[in-house]
Design a protein around this motif. Structure first.
Motif: not given
Length: 327
Positions: A105-109, A116-125, A138-147
């Protein structure tokens, strides 16, 4: 435009942002060319907080935002969400926050937004089938990777917010909040402040009602305000009388009712930002100027006395998972 800090991780955004959902769904037909022009004008006005979601128009809204910010990426804070999923534009929403799907989902967004990065990524619901800790992990892994740079969560109950923040720092929590709807003040607002989580208010103009310009009778069958109890019968009659009071008080400040409503929200704390949606350049400028409307303690007391929380009538309509879920 003044800026505000959300959370303790370094996120800074404009006090008035721009919610983009209505450019792709729920509020009737929109013109993409005009929507892009509104987005670009927002950047000109110093509006940095641009809020979208993968679910808005089944990806259409992210593509639209991507077009608008191309060449100006560093001037904006891009906030998007996952967790509400639509296969096609116009489909009813479903929930999916399974860890195995979050990276995709993140990579598609990222692709739709052209960044190449999302500033603020929400769990919508929160997905009721997935512990919130698993989704946030799983979201924290995306932070660690810089996405992703900062994490947010939307429309959760207090226990879910607490558990999410214990898993990874949460910079922002997004809820419906306005003079028209204040339920989260009971539990979410104090908890967010205890946890150091910033507050982002969507529908800060009461889904357009607090502008004084919403014609309820003109809403079409695909407008998601139609099921909202606040816009019908004796509830609407009561709310229209309260809106007249808001308009009167706004006139005393040389402001529109919408500007006074936004100024009231910003006065609730320096950790609050609002993301009114609009598809009009004129309304955009009006909303942005609300950041300059200063309210004193006596002004706030008068608003509370005349059109406080108990003055309004009716329950809001909210699809997917309501805020009151305590999973």
């Amino acid at each position: 435009m003044i800026n505000r800090k959300l959370g303790n991780q370094g996120l800074s955004v404009s006090a008035i942002g721009l919610g983009c959902m209505g450019m792709s769904q729920d509020y009737g037909p929109a013109d993409d060319t005009e929507s892009v022009a509104v987005l670009q004008r927002a950047i000109d006005l110093g509006v940095t907080m641009i809020d979208t979601s993968m679910s808005y128009g089944a990806g259409h809204n992210e593509e639209l935002v991507g077009r608008a910010v191309a060449g100006r990426r560093e001037e904006v804070v891009l906030a998007t969400k996952f967790g509400i999923a639509r296969e096609r534009r116009g489909d009813p929403p479903g929930l999916d926050a399974k860890p195995a799907n979050i990276r995709r989902y993140c990579e598609n967004s990222l692709s739709r937004l052209g960044t190449d990065h999302i500033d603020l990524y929400y769990l919508h619901r929160v997905d009721p089938e997935v512990p919130v800790e698993d989704s946030v992990g799983a979201m924290a892994e995306l932070v660690a990777e810089g996405k992703v740079r900062y994490l947010g969560i939307s429309e959760t109950g207090p226990d879910q917010l607490k558990r999410a923040a214990a898993t990874h720092p949460i910079s922002a929590a997004q809820y419906e909040w306005s003079l028209f709807w204040r339920e989260l003040e009971d539990d979410i607002v104090p908890l967010a402040r205890e946890l150091g989580v910033g507050l982002v208010a969507f529908s800060p103009l009461g889904r357009g009602f607090l502008t004084g310009k919403l014609n309820i009778g003109s809403l079409t069958g695909d407008d998601d305000r139609l099921p909202d109890q606040r816009f019908h019968g004796e509830h609407l009659t009561t709310n229209e009388s309260r809106l007249a009071e808001l308009t009167r008080l706004a006139g005393a400040h040389g402001a529109t009712p919408g500007q006074l409503a936004l100024a009231w929200l910003l006065a609730q704390g320096d950790d609050v930002t609002a993301i009114p949606g609009t598809r009009s350049k004129d309304r955009l400028a009006e909303n942005a100027a609300a950041a300059d409307v200063a309210l004193s303690a006596s002004d706030l007391a008068e608003l509370e006395a005349v059109i406080g929380r108990s003055a309004w009538s009716g329950e809001r309509f909210s699809y997917a998972v309501p805020r009151t879920v305590r999973a």
